[in-house]
Enzyme design. Structure first.
Site, mmCIF file in Angstrom:
data_model
loop_
_atom_site.group_PDB
_atom_site.id
_atom_site.type_symbol
_atom_site.label_atom_id
_atom_site.label_comp_id
_atom_site.label_asym_id
_atom_site.label_seq_id
_atom_site.Cartn_x
_atom_site.Cartn_y
_atom_site.Cartn_z
ATOM 1 N N ASP A 14 5.210 -12.119 1.292
ATOM 2 C CA ASP A 14 6.160 -11.649 2.173
ATOM 3 C C ASP A 14 5.595 -11.269 3.320
ATOM 4 O O ASP A 14 6.192 -10.701 4.214
ATOM 5 C CB ASP A 14 7.024 -10.346 1.422
ATOM 6 C CG ASP A 14 5.864 -9.522 0.652
ATOM 7 O OD1 ASP A 14 4.620 -9.640 0.968
ATOM 8 O OD2 ASP A 14 6.161 -8.729 -0.378
ATOM 9 N N ARG A 66 9.083 -2.927 2.093
ATOM 10 C CA ARG A 66 9.651 -4.311 2.550
ATOM 11 C C ARG A 66 11.216 -3.996 3.203
ATOM 12 O O ARG A 66 11.772 -2.814 3.303
ATOM 13 C CB ARG A 66 10.085 -5.100 1.264
ATOM 14 C CG ARG A 66 8.478 -5.399 0.727
ATOM 15 C CD ARG A 66 8.580 -6.764 0.142
ATOM 16 N NE ARG A 66 9.846 -7.623 0.136
ATOM 17 C CZ ARG A 66 10.250 -8.435 -0.630
ATOM 18 N NH1 ARG A 66 9.444 -8.639 -1.750
ATOM 19 N NH2 ARG A 66 11.313 -9.167 -0.428
ATOM 20 N N TYR A 124 1.701 -3.789 -5.658
ATOM 21 C CA TYR A 124 0.696 -4.498 -6.435
ATOM 22 C C TYR A 124 -0.163 -3.589 -7.081
ATOM 23 O O TYR A 124 -0.882 -2.657 -6.502
ATOM 24 C CB TYR A 124 -0.156 -5.164 -5.150
ATOM 25 C CG TYR A 124 0.779 -6.259 -4.334
ATOM 26 C CD1 TYR A 124 0.540 -7.400 -4.472
ATOM 27 C CD2 TYR A 124 1.539 -5.737 -3.575
ATOM 28 C CE1 TYR A 124 1.173 -8.416 -3.972
ATOM 29 C CE2 TYR A 124 2.208 -6.910 -2.684
ATOM 30 C CZ TYR A 124 2.240 -8.161 -3.058
ATOM 31 O OH TYR A 124 2.905 -9.069 -2.390
ATOM 32 N N PRO A 163 -3.510 -12.022 -3.331
ATOM 33 C CA PRO A 163 -2.275 -11.686 -2.344
ATOM 34 C C PRO A 163 -2.448 -10.574 -1.636
ATOM 35 O O PRO A 163 -1.782 -10.520 -0.854
ATOM 36 C CB PRO A 163 -0.983 -11.892 -3.052
ATOM 37 C CG PRO A 163 -1.444 -11.427 -4.624
ATOM 38 C CD PRO A 163 -3.005 -11.689 -4.559
#
Length: 680
Positions: free
Chosen positions: A50, A280, A288, A364
């Site tokens: 993302d 987001r 995470y 990530p």
């Protein structure tokens, strides 16, 4: 189609894998005949990658949809760091800007991968006239390279047999249990998921006499993930290893009293692990979460059976304590084992290429997976596209590995340090040798911002980058790169003299952007906006003070050479096509706009005439003050002398390939002779 006599066809490029990198390639009108296949029957609707860094947004803008991503996404402005105090309670210790100020006209944003794929698919539809579509439920069964044809530019030396899957075979298994809400399970896509399933799918398809097809391709690009079928079929390996760190990911709408839930946060707890908060779009927040209670077994793999949304979220609650967090809506969840690996080779015979997770894997948390992968595709795409169309020489394809494998190596090195610092226990004091220094973590975060932005990439010498030095040393160091001989020999002294002509445009790096004005209408533009990803090279003429008679004479002489019948510009242009079809000439001058005239002061080759639509008014710009948007100081920021100017050659991916004086037309011509197919 019959499995006994499969249909057979030719295609310029076959792309295996329809993620963001795979579908990025055919997004301009300059792209050749292409097919895109993916074994899964559905695109991504939630989760996955993302984060979008500065360079990726510059690429999106060059492709024509940067504004769509910019408007829809959540913008990342600030990073907050939370660390435990002497009492073990987490407290905010630092605030820093998420993106280095002044680095780019864009900052980091967050938008889920499915929307990004939609932008690419819309572009494919637009530029292909809806002739290129993603063919889902299609699996490659075999791949062969005809070695007798690999050097024949007109040949189709790669034979790939495709198998058409049933809907059931093409549907990935996803668990929906273990959570208080129904949420999309991304575990099947992670490195904790199931093993390679291609052979099983092929057996099932054959058992029902499934349909097959043979495709003969000039080029094949494998964008098929960390368990890449293409890589395994070529016999290539990934070098590196997994760590013992297991992390979970959840995209939720949180209900919490944690004050920085809408900021990007790096949180180290005293003993329960670490957590990253990524705010987001649509009120979602990505968490995470380090899973300290999950450890790999003797084989190095973690037991995925105990990893559920509730298990992951419980770990998050412990890390965030004493703050409370809960949720009612979970959009997506997954888990992964941190590992850093890079491919031993990025291509086979300059005919089959690997990109994205097929050649590099990492954690990530630095937001690099999708970004570096799309930048791989941006680097490779124009090269394959122009070679397949006969515009560029095949020699340029060798630069893909030297340029992008070095980036992958740098990424692995960065990620190893970053992941260790993020996953380690905070040090309890200066004598705690086993703990992680939070000052060291902050320093790594700050230094990493330049790298993670994607703007520190500096390509080494090749036929498309004229600079001194060892190609292997500045590239990926492989035997393949050692054979990459730069077409243009240049001494360090000569290079320094040339680079000084535009010190703010380093050869091998992307063109930064500063505001200039259109000469004809005074509209301000970020100059990078004029470098569209349409497959064209650019010659940027910094024309200097065009009102100075001596400088005007230099510009006129350069333009006469550029416009001559035998010049590289004329010879690169296909018969009957406009003069800017392959190489576009853009001009920035430094005289006052109101004292200059487009048709009076600038030769025709700088604003070509078309008998149907007249002069081109969009190629000549001036470094002058805008009525409404201030002064861009382009000459100062690019480090160019306002009186004498210079000439810069820019690749289709916005990277500087060559620079020189206006008198060095032979050097400019030599650059293009080394990479373009010149006719006549």
């Amino acid at each position: 189609m019959s499995s006994d006599a499969p249909a057979e066809s030719n295609v310029d490029v076959l792309i295996i894998g329809a993620g963001p990198a795979g579908i990025q390639h055919p997004t301009t009108a300059s792209w050749p005949r292409t097919r895109i296949i993916d074994k899964r029957n559905t695109k991504i609707f939630c989760g996955q990658a993302d984060g979008l860094q500065c360079r990726s947004l510059e690429i999106f803008d060059s492709l024509g949809f940067g504004d769509r991503a910019w408007k829809e996404a959540n913008h990342m402005i600030e990073i907050c760091m939370w660390n435990p105090g002497a009492d073990g309670v987490i407290r905010r210790s630092d605030r820093i800007p998420d993106t280095i100020v002044g680095l780019s006209r864009f900052q980091q944003i967050v938008l889920h991968q499915g929307r990004i794929e939609r932008f690419f698919l819309d572009n494919i539809k637009k530029y292909s006239g809806d002739t290129i579509k993603v063919e889902r439920g299609v699996l490659p069964e075999s791949l062969e390279i005809d070695m007798d044809k690999v050097e024949d530019d007109a040949a189709y030396p790669v034979k790939v047999k495709l198998r058409i899957l049933s809907d059931e075979e093409a549907t990935p298994p996803q668990a929906q249990s273990g959570s208080k809400v129904k949420a999309s399970d991304g575990l099947f896509r992670s490195n904790l998921g199931m093993e390679d399933d291609e052979e099983d799918l092929i057996r099932k398809s054959k058992a029902r006499a499934g349909e097959s097809e043979v495709v003969n391709a000039k080029y094949v690009i494998g964008c098929d993930g960390a368990r890449s079928w293409t890589r395994r079929t070529l016999g290539f390996e990934l070098d590196g290893e997994a760590t013992d760190f297991i992390w979970g990911v959840m995209d939720i709408i949180p209900v919490t009293d944690f004050p920085d839930i809408r900021m990007r946060c790096a949180i180290h707890s005293a003993s329960n692990g670490s957590l990253m908060v990524i705010p987001r779009e649509n009120r979602l927040v990505g968490l995470y979460i380090q899973l300290k209670e999950v450890t790999p077994d003797a084989s190095g793999r973690a037991d995925r059976s105990k990893i559920t949304p509730d298990f992951i979220f419980s770990a998050a609650q412990k890390i965030l304590a004493p703050y409370k967090i809960n949720y009612e809506y979970c959009d997506w969840w997954t888990a992964y084992q941190i590992g850093q690996r890079v491919g031993t080779s990025f291509d086979a015979e300059r005919r089959v290429f690997l990109a994205v997770d097929a050649v590099h894997t990492h954690s990530p948390k630095a937001g690099q997976g999708m970004n570096v992968s799309m930048q791989d595709a941006f680097n490779l795409g124009w090269k394959v596209g122009l070679v397949a169309k006969g515009i560029c020489k095949r020699e340029i394809l060798s630069s893909y590995q030297s340029e992008r494998r070095r980036v992958a190596q740098d990424l692995i090195e960065f990620d190893q340090k970053f992941s260790r610092l993020f996953s380690g226990r905070p040090a309890k004091g200066v004598m705690d040798a086993e703990g992680v220094s939070m000052e060291e973590f902050k320093e790594a975060f700050l230094k990493g911002n330049m790298f993670t932005s994607g703007l520190s990439v500096n390509y080494g010498p090749s036929c498309i980058v004229v600079k001194p030095g060892d190609a292997a040393e500045q590239g990926d160091g492989s035997e393949k790169t050692k054979k990459l001989v730069a077409t243009h020999a240049i001494t360090p002294e000569e290079f320094q003299r040339k680079q000084a002509l535009a010190s703010g445009l380093p050869v091998g790096m992307r063109v930064n952007s500063f505001r200039v004005l259109n000469q004809a209408c005074a509209r301000p533009w970020h100059f990078q906006e004029r470098l569209k990803a349409d497959g064209r090279f650019r010659v940027i003429l910094f024309a200097g003070n065009i009102l100075n008679p001596g400088q005007k004479e230099r510009v006129d002489k350069f333009c006469a050479q550029l416009d001559a019948p035998g010049s590289f510009l004329r010879r690169a242009t296909p018969s009957g096509k406009p003069i800017d079809t392959v190489v576009e000439v853009l001009t920035i001058h430094s005289a006052k706009r109101v004292e200059t005239e487009l048709l009076r002061d600038f030769p025709e080759v700088l604003h070509p005439f078309d008998e149907h639509v007249g002069w081109d008014y969009n190629k000549v710009f001036v470094d002058d003050e805008s009525y409404h948007e201030g002064y861009g100081n382009a000459y100062k920021n690019y480090g160019v002398d306002r009186e004498r100017g210079c000439v810069v050659a820019v690749r289709p991916d916005q990277y500087v390939g060559w620079m020189g004086e206006l008198e060095d037309f032979a050097g400019l011509e030599g650059y293009f002779a080394g990479c373009l197919v010149l006719r006549g």
